[in-house]
Motif scaffolding. Structure first.
Motif, PDB file in Angstrom:
ATOM      1  N   GLU A 137      43.509   1.500  72.092  1.00 50.29           N
ATOM      2  CA  GLU A 137      44.442   1.589  70.967  1.00 50.29           C
ATOM      3  C   GLU A 137      43.727   2.074  69.706  1.00 50.29           C
ATOM      4  OE1 GLU A 137      47.641   1.271  70.762  1.00 50.29           O
ATOM      5  OE2 GLU A 137      48.044   0.665  72.822  1.00 50.29           O
ATOM      6  N   GLN A 138      42.528   1.560  69.472  1.00 45.43           N
ATOM      7  CA  GLN A 138      41.766   1.993  68.292  1.00 45.43           C
ATOM      8  C   GLN A 138      41.382   3.465  68.395  1.00 45.43           C
ATOM      9  OE1 GLN A 138      38.474  -0.730  68.228  1.00 45.43           O
ATOM     10  NE2 GLN A 138      39.671  -2.419  67.377  1.00 45.43           N
ATOM     11  N   SER A 139      40.993   3.896  69.585  1.00 45.15           N
ATOM     12  CA  SER A 139      40.646   5.305  69.782  1.00 45.15           C
ATOM     13  C   SER A 139      41.863   6.202  69.586  1.00 45.15           C
ATOM     14  CB  SER A 139      40.065   5.519  71.186  1.00 45.15           C
ATOM     15  OG  SER A 139      38.850   4.823  71.344  1.00 45.15           O
ATOM     16  N   LEU A 178      48.333  10.939  73.366  1.00 40.84           N
ATOM     17  CA  LEU A 178      47.063  10.410  72.865  1.00 40.84           C
ATOM     18  C   LEU A 178      46.467   9.442  73.881  1.00 40.84           C
ATOM     19  CD1 LEU A 178      48.111   9.714  69.153  1.00 40.84           C
ATOM     20  CD2 LEU A 178      46.785  11.663  70.000  1.00 40.84           C
ATOM     21  N   TRP A 179      47.310   8.574  74.432  1.00 41.24           N
ATOM     22  CA  TRP A 179      46.833   7.596  75.419  1.00 41.24           C
ATOM     23  C   TRP A 179      46.281   8.308  76.655  1.00 41.24           C
ATOM     24  CZ3 TRP A 179      47.353   6.350  80.450  1.00 41.24           C
ATOM     25  CH2 TRP A 179      46.897   5.085  80.846  1.00 41.24           C
ATOM     26  N   LEU A 180      46.975   9.357  77.102  1.00 44.45           N
ATOM     27  CA  LEU A 180      46.572  10.080  78.307  1.00 44.45           C
ATOM     28  C   LEU A 180      45.170  10.666  78.146  1.00 44.45           C
ATOM     29  CD1 LEU A 180      48.013  10.791  81.023  1.00 44.45           C
ATOM     30  CD2 LEU A 180      48.489  13.034  80.020  1.00 44.45           C
ATOM     31  N   LEU A 181      44.902  11.287  76.990  1.00 45.46           N
ATOM     32  CA  LEU A 181      43.594  11.908  76.763  1.00 45.46           C
ATOM     33  C   LEU A 181      42.495  10.863  76.591  1.00 45.46           C
ATOM     34  CD1 LEU A 181      44.644  14.833  74.400  1.00 45.46           C
ATOM     35  CD2 LEU A 181      43.858  15.015  76.765  1.00 45.46           C
ATOM     36  N   VAL A 182      42.785   9.805  75.885  1.00 44.74           N
ATOM     37  CA  VAL A 182      41.788   8.749  75.695  1.00 44.74           C
ATOM     38  C   VAL A 182      41.449   8.108  77.037  1.00 44.74           C
ATOM     39  CG1 VAL A 182      41.390   6.464  74.690  1.00 44.74           C
ATOM     40  CG2 VAL A 182      42.367   8.290  73.286  1.00 44.74           C
ATOM     41  N   PHE A 183      42.448   7.881  77.866  1.00 46.38           N
ATOM     42  CA  PHE A 183      42.217   7.272  79.179  1.00 46.38           C
ATOM     43  C   PHE A 183      41.398   8.198  80.074  1.00 46.38           C
ATOM     44  CE2 PHE A 183      43.790   6.582  83.622  1.00 46.38           C
ATOM     45  CZ  PHE A 183      43.155   5.359  83.825  1.00 46.38           C
ATOM     46  N   TYR A 184      41.674   9.496  80.040  1.00 47.21           N
ATOM     47  CA  TYR A 184      40.943  10.448  80.874  1.00 47.21           C
ATOM     48  C   TYR A 184      39.456  10.456  80.521  1.00 47.21           C
ATOM     49  CZ  TYR A 184      39.564  14.918  83.003  1.00 47.21           C
ATOM     50  OH  TYR A 184      38.931  15.897  83.740  1.00 47.21           O
ATOM     51  N   TYR A 185      39.149  10.447  79.218  1.00 47.24           N
ATOM     52  CA  TYR A 185      37.753  10.558  78.784  1.00 47.24           C
ATOM     53  C   TYR A 185      37.036   9.213  78.675  1.00 47.24           C
ATOM     54  CZ  TYR A 185      37.918  15.559  77.935  1.00 47.24           C
ATOM     55  OH  TYR A 185      37.996  16.912  78.118  1.00 47.24           O
ATOM     56  N   SER A 186      37.769   8.116  78.522  1.00 39.85           N
ATOM     57  CA  SER A 186      37.136   6.797  78.403  1.00 39.85           C
ATOM     58  C   SER A 186      37.873   5.773  79.257  1.00 39.85           C
ATOM     59  CB  SER A 186      37.103   6.353  76.931  1.00 39.85           C
ATOM     60  OG  SER A 186      36.435   7.299  76.125  1.00 39.85           O
ATOM     61  N   PRO A 187      37.850   5.941  80.578  1.00 37.69           N
ATOM     62  CA  PRO A 187      38.620   5.035  81.445  1.00 37.69           C
ATOM     63  C   PRO A 187      38.073   3.611  81.465  1.00 37.69           C
ATOM     64  CG  PRO A 187      37.213   6.457  82.758  1.00 37.69           C
ATOM     65  CD  PRO A 187      37.132   6.961  81.353  1.00 37.69           C
ATOM     66  N   GLN A 188      36.815   3.446  81.056  1.00 39.38           N
ATOM     67  CA  GLN A 188      36.205   2.116  81.090  1.00 39.38           C
ATOM     68  C   GLN A 188      36.617   1.242  79.909  1.00 39.38           C
ATOM     69  OE1 GLN A 188      34.648   4.921  80.314  1.00 39.38           O
ATOM     70  NE2 GLN A 188      33.746   4.557  78.296  1.00 39.38           N
ATOM     71  N   ASP A 189      37.258   1.821  78.913  1.00 37.36           N
ATOM     72  CA  ASP A 189      37.648   1.048  77.728  1.00 37.36           C
ATOM     73  C   ASP A 189      38.760   0.056  78.067  1.00 37.36           C
ATOM     74  OD1 ASP A 189      35.819   2.444  76.271  1.00 37.36           O
ATOM     75  OD2 ASP A 189      37.281   3.674  75.207  1.00 37.36           O
ATOM     76  N   GLY A 190      38.748  -1.055  77.344  1.00 33.10           N
ATOM     77  CA  GLY A 190      39.836  -2.007  77.467  1.00 33.10           C
ATOM     78  C   GLY A 190      41.035  -1.565  76.645  1.00 33.10           C
ATOM     79  N   SER A 191      42.114  -2.306  76.741  1.00 32.26           N
ATOM     80  CA  SER A 191      43.353  -1.937  76.073  1.00 32.26           C
ATOM     81  C   SER A 191      43.179  -1.868  74.553  1.00 32.26           C
ATOM     82  CB  SER A 191      44.457  -2.934  76.433  1.00 32.26           C
ATOM     83  OG  SER A 191      45.653  -2.612  75.787  1.00 32.26           O
ATOM     84  N   GLN A 192      42.471  -2.834  73.978  1.00 32.34           N
ATOM     85  CA  GLN A 192      42.291  -2.865  72.518  1.00 32.34           C
ATOM     86  C   GLN A 192      41.449  -1.691  72.042  1.00 32.34           C
ATOM     87  OE1 GLN A 192      40.726  -6.548  71.063  1.00 32.34           O
ATOM     88  NE2 GLN A 192      40.825  -5.940  68.911  1.00 32.34           N
TER      89      GLN A 192
END
Length: 491
Positions: free
Chosen positions: A375-377, A358-372
């Motif tokens: 986590e919500q995504s 889940l983290w890998l996909l969220v990071f790929y599509y939204s790299p600008q997001d912060g850690s918090q």
């Protein structure tokens, strides 16, 4: 008559500085595509004059004239042969000078003469008889601290190569771009113009275009790769990560890896030379081919990559924005891992989606997001994946129910899951499962309400077919081809 405008006595007296001007004028008088015997004859006559002017660079013309008269030759018959022989002579001299460069007692061509020779060759680089000399100049490496060839020579050769007016061996192309950075930059921009034109190119066409450019083969040299990669980075930043730029970067990287394999089974340079900003262990893990992993065995490599990326991104110095972007930029070179992550999420047997996927996909599509935010995504993405799988297990799939689940995940402002990721999961589920085949067109019709989304779906289908040998069975490939054809007919 043209012969009355340009006389041999005048050409015999030209100085070295005026040679270039005379040659340019003669080249301008030539007809590029002669359509009559008159134009062909004029071209032949001008080539003779060009040979004459070039030959003055090396020979005393009074001696040449006396010699040709004694043999019974006319100048117009002699000069074309003289050009060929002179080119071969210069090529031999350059090679001897290169081989004997370390021997200070050996006769070497002076830098001033090299500079003058390259300047005279500028308007002649497209002549077939000049090819050996152009190649010899490009691959000549002296021991002078500064470049001995003129920038105009490099520019002329590069322009002719990009316009396919000349054909160069790989060694000459690498030497050209290695020795003259503006030529490499122009070649990369020329490729970008082809890849990102108004007409959207398929990944197969992108691959052909990239390979024809010879840039991946030249990029086996890390110094050349770094320049091309920096230009990709700039375009990505300027376009805010446009999908077509991401796709081109991934195809280019794939072509580079293929070129490295053909060149040598063992890498001549460490991977760190190509990707200096990523952790060596992460670069090594990403450079493995996900297609080579047997189906059903991709989870462990994915979890390892995700863990390494997560450590690089979330353990960086407070306030640093470099590491997260550099990690993401390294990751997006290897898009096959994202395909494998989606496959593992949707076709898994476990009750809960692995958090690292889940983290890998969220990071790929939204790299600008912060850690918090990330986590919500991840929480919302987990709910969405479980909802999709529940609908898949609970009976006949409904396009309306799937669309409602997708829209609810994208509409929640806390924050919403990236819409592109949601659509990718939904389309993958429809294509990769037999249950989804029956309703795929209805679901796609619901999604493709705007041109932008339609183009996004077309891109996804094209990407699926490009990498389908690993992810899809034949039925899914046939369905993807049919959908792609129907959607392309609508735009």
């Amino acid at each position: 008559m043209l012969t009355e405008c340009v006389h041999l006595p005048v050409l015999l007296c030209v100085t070295d500085e005026s040679q270039k001007i005379v040659i340019w004028c003669l080249c301008c008088l030539m007809t590029k595509e002669p359509r009559s015997s008159t134009e062909s004859g004029r071209n032949s006559w001008i080539r003779g004059l060009l040979s004459h002017v070039l030959s003055t660079f090396r020979f005393d013309m009074k001696e040449v004239c006396l010699f040709t008269r004694s043999l019974g030759y006319e100048s117009i018959d002699y000069y074309p042969s003289l050009l060929k022989n002179m080119v071969l002579s210069l090529v031999s001299e350059l090679r001897e000078s290169h081989l004997n460069g370390l021997n200070t007692q050996s006769r070497r061509m002076a830098p001033e003469r090299m500079m003058s020779l390259s300047r005279v060759c500028v308007p002649l680089v497209t002549l077939p008889d000049m090819e050996p000399l152009v190649e010899a100049l490009l691959t000549y490496h002296g021991h002078e601290p500064q470049e001995v060839l003129t920038p105009e020579f490099f520019e002329a050769v590069n322009e002719a190569f990009l316009l396919k007016k000349i054909v160069l061996p790989m060694s000459s192309v690498v030497s050209l771009w290695f020795r003259h950075l503006p030529s490499l930059e122009k070649a990369t921009l020329h490729l970008f113009e082809k890849l990102f034109s108004s007409k959207r190119n398929s990944l197969r066409k992108m691959e052909c275009c990239i390979k024809e450019s010879l840039l991946p083969q030249a990029a086996c040299q890390p110094a050349i790769f770094r320049i091309v990669d920096e230009m990709f980075r700039f375009v990505l930043l300027e376009t805010d990560g446009a999908p077509e730029v991401l796709a081109a970067l991934q195809v280019f990287t794939s072509c580079l890896v293929e070129a490295l394999k053909k060149e040598n089974e063992q890498l001549k340079f460490a991977l760190r030379a190509y990707f200096p900003y990523g952790a060596p262990c992460l670069t090594a893990a990403l450079s493995q081919h996900p297609e080579a992993i047997p189906q059903g065995h991709g989870l462990q490599p994915l979890l390892h990559i995700s863990q390494l990326l997560r450590e690089a991104v979330e353990d960086c110095t407070y306030g640093s924005q470099r590491n997260p972007f550099e990690s993401w930029f390294l990751f997006v070179h290897f898009g096959g891992w994202v395909d494998l992550a989606v496959e593992e999420l949707l076709l898994r047997q476990e009750a809960e989606p692995p958090a690292n996927l889940l983290w890998l996909l969220v990071f790929y599509y939204s790299p600008q997001d912060g850690s918090q935010q990330r986590e919500q995504s991840m929480v919302k993405l987990k709910v969405l994946v479980n909802h999709f799988l529940m609908l898949l297990r609970s009976g006949p799939l409904s396009a309306i129910n799937l669309q409602e689940a997708a829209e609810s995940a994208s509409a929640d402002p806390r924050p919403p899951v990236c819409e592109q990721l949601v659509r990718r999961l939904l389309l993958s589920l429809l294509l990769w499962t037999p249950e989804g085949h029956a309703i795929v067109w209805e679901a796609v019709t619901h999604m493709a309400r705007t041109d932008a989304v339609t183009h996004e779906i077309i891109g996804f289908l094209d990407q699926t077919l490009y990498r389908s040998h690993h992810l899809c069975v034949e039925a899914s490939r046939k369905l993807a081809r049919k959908l792609l054809k129907e959607l392309q007919a609508q735009v």
